[in-house]
Design a protein around this motif. Structure first.
Motif, PDB file in Angstrom:
ATOM      1  N   PRO A 110      35.342  29.894  54.735  1.00 53.90           N
ATOM      2  CA  PRO A 110      35.385  29.585  56.162  1.00 53.90           C
ATOM      3  C   PRO A 110      36.227  28.336  56.429  1.00 53.90           C
ATOM      4  N   THR A 111      36.816  28.275  57.616  1.00 57.37           N
ATOM      5  CA  THR A 111      37.621  27.116  58.000  1.00 57.37           C
ATOM      6  C   THR A 111      36.894  26.347  59.107  1.00 57.37           C
ATOM      7  N   ALA A 112      37.330  25.139  59.368  1.00 59.37           N
ATOM      8  CA  ALA A 112      36.687  24.278  60.363  1.00 59.37           C
ATOM      9  C   ALA A 112      36.760  24.862  61.774  1.00 59.37           C
ATOM     10  N   ASP A 113      37.777  25.713  62.048  1.00 60.44           N
ATOM     11  CA  ASP A 113      37.925  26.271  63.393  1.00 60.44           C
ATOM     12  C   ASP A 113      37.187  27.598  63.588  1.00 60.44           C
ATOM     13  N   GLY A 114      36.345  27.982  62.618  1.00 62.50           N
ATOM     14  CA  GLY A 114      35.548  29.194  62.759  1.00 62.50           C
ATOM     15  C   GLY A 114      36.184  30.438  62.169  1.00 62.50           C
ATOM     16  N   ASP A 115      37.364  30.328  61.639  1.00 58.52           N
ATOM     17  CA  ASP A 115      38.045  31.451  61.004  1.00 58.52           C
ATOM     18  C   ASP A 115      37.552  31.561  59.552  1.00 58.52           C
ATOM     19  N   THR A 116      37.947  32.615  58.877  1.00 55.77           N
ATOM     20  CA  THR A 116      37.621  32.772  57.462  1.00 55.77           C
ATOM     21  C   THR A 116      38.858  33.218  56.712  1.00 55.77           C
ATOM     22  N   LEU A 117      39.200  32.479  55.659  1.00 55.23           N
ATOM     23  CA  LEU A 117      40.292  32.883  54.779  1.00 55.23           C
ATOM     24  C   LEU A 117      39.717  33.835  53.745  1.00 55.23           C
ATOM     25  N   VAL A 118      40.422  34.938  53.529  1.00 57.35           N
ATOM     26  CA  VAL A 118      39.982  35.926  52.552  1.00 57.35           C
ATOM     27  C   VAL A 118      41.022  35.980  51.439  1.00 57.35           C
ATOM     28  N   PHE A 119      40.572  35.764  50.207  1.00 56.64           N
ATOM     29  CA  PHE A 119      41.439  35.815  49.041  1.00 56.64           C
ATOM     30  C   PHE A 119      41.022  37.008  48.192  1.00 56.64           C
ATOM     31  N   ALA A 120      41.901  38.008  48.072  1.00 59.93           N
ATOM     32  CA  ALA A 120      41.615  39.194  47.268  1.00 59.93           C
ATOM     33  C   ALA A 120      41.919  38.893  45.799  1.00 59.93           C
ATOM     34  N   TYR A 121      41.034  39.327  44.926  1.00 61.62           N
ATOM     35  CA  TYR A 121      41.244  39.146  43.489  1.00 61.62           C
ATOM     36  C   TYR A 121      42.388  40.062  43.062  1.00 61.62           C
ATOM     37  N   THR A 122      43.373  39.513  42.324  1.00 68.50           N
ATOM     38  CA  THR A 122      44.532  40.327  41.939  1.00 68.50           C
ATOM     39  C   THR A 122      44.700  40.501  40.442  1.00 68.50           C
ATOM     40  N   ALA A 123      44.341  39.528  39.648  1.00 66.81           N
ATOM     41  CA  ALA A 123      44.553  39.652  38.202  1.00 66.81           C
ATOM     42  C   ALA A 123      43.808  38.554  37.463  1.00 66.81           C
ATOM     43  N   GLU A 124      43.623  38.775  36.155  1.00 60.44           N
ATOM     44  CA  GLU A 124      42.970  37.762  35.328  1.00 60.44           C
ATOM     45  C   GLU A 124      43.893  36.592  35.026  1.00 60.44           C
ATOM     46  N   SER A 125      45.207  36.864  34.963  1.00 61.30           N
ATOM     47  CA  SER A 125      46.151  35.804  34.605  1.00 61.30           C
ATOM     48  C   SER A 125      47.459  35.983  35.358  1.00 61.30           C
ATOM     49  N   LEU A 126      48.304  34.971  35.283  1.00 57.24           N
ATOM     50  CA  LEU A 126      49.608  35.020  35.935  1.00 57.24           C
ATOM     51  C   LEU A 126      50.456  36.141  35.353  1.00 57.24           C
ATOM     52  N   TRP A 127      51.256  36.741  36.199  1.00 55.99           N
ATOM     53  CA  TRP A 127      52.154  37.816  35.798  1.00 55.99           C
ATOM     54  C   TRP A 127      53.364  37.219  35.088  1.00 55.99           C
ATOM     55  N   THR A 128      53.717  37.781  33.949  1.00 56.68           N
ATOM     56  CA  THR A 128      54.907  37.363  33.213  1.00 56.68           C
ATOM     57  C   THR A 128      55.885  38.531  33.228  1.00 56.68           C
ATOM     58  N   PRO A 129      56.802  38.545  34.192  1.00 56.39           N
ATOM     59  CA  PRO A 129      57.702  39.693  34.322  1.00 56.39           C
ATOM     60  C   PRO A 129      58.730  39.760  33.192  1.00 56.39           C
ATOM     61  N   THR A 130      59.125  40.976  32.858  1.00 57.00           N
ATOM     62  CA  THR A 130      60.183  41.177  31.875  1.00 57.00           C
ATOM     63  C   THR A 130      61.529  41.048  32.579  1.00 57.00           C
TER      64      THR A 130
END
Length: 193
Positions: free
Chosen positions: A87-107
């Motif tokens: 939640p934020t101070a202005d009454g909004d809510t930030l939503v963070f979706a889980y994407t991966a266990e670790s950083l992506w290392t592209p080829t």
């Protein structure tokens, strides 16, 4: 104290000792669902903390305290986190979706597949995306100006000014480049032949 004498003091938060198994499940990479900004949680020193060092302290009710803000995790059917809500101070809510266990290392091949030209007619600019020294991508709106990107999640990157992510078509080819920041949530440039 002078304006409102006798005002009761706020009670201390009901924190508990971190459970190593519980916080290990929450470790990983999350993505802001509005701006695609990345958030990485780690369990360094036996605590759940953001990459920049801010600690999330566990509370007895199952939420976590980040500064003065209560953060809540939703666990999916696989036992992995589905999202983190802040939640934020202005009454909004930030939503963070889980994407991966670790950083992506592209080829090199994956980066080459994102290279090309991307056009935004709204501002009349064609961005050039290319692989640069060190095996990273760079985005350039014009000659002499370029931002180097750092990979986060698959097809997602961060730069000094925000987040860049690519969307693929049904054939798996990069079709559009998106940019997000605090004030610009989804600025789209379409790939040109």
């Amino acid at each position: 104290d002078a304006l409102v004498p006798g005002l009761p003091r706020a009670s201390a938060p009901d924190t508990v000792a971190p459970d190593p198994a519980a916080i290990a499940k929450l470790r990983g990479l999350y993505r802001d669902t509005r701006t695609n900004a990345s958030l990485r949680l780690d369990t360094a020193r036996g605590q759940l903390q953001r990459a920049e060092g801010a600690v999330l302290r566990p509370l007895r009710d199952g939420t976590y305290l980040l500064g003065a803000t209560r953060v809540r995790f939703t666990i999916g059917p696989t036992g992995k986190p589905a999202e983190m809500r802040q939640p934020t101070a202005d009454g909004d809510t930030l939503v963070f979706a889980y994407t991966a266990e670790s950083l992506w290392t592209p080829t090199a091949t994956e980066l080459a597949g994102l290279s090309g030209k991307y056009r935004n007619d709204e501002i009349g600019v064609t961005f050039t995306v290319s692989v640069v020294e060190g095996g990273r991508l760079a985005v350039s709106p014009r000659v002499g100006a370029a931002d180097t990107l750092t990979a986060t999640h698959r097809d997602g990157f961060v730069t000094g000014g925000g987040t860049v992510w690519f969307v693929r078509d049904t054939k798996g080819r990069a079709a559009a480049m998106h940019f997000g920041s605090a004030r610009v949530w989804d600025f789209v440039s379409t790939r040109v032949p």
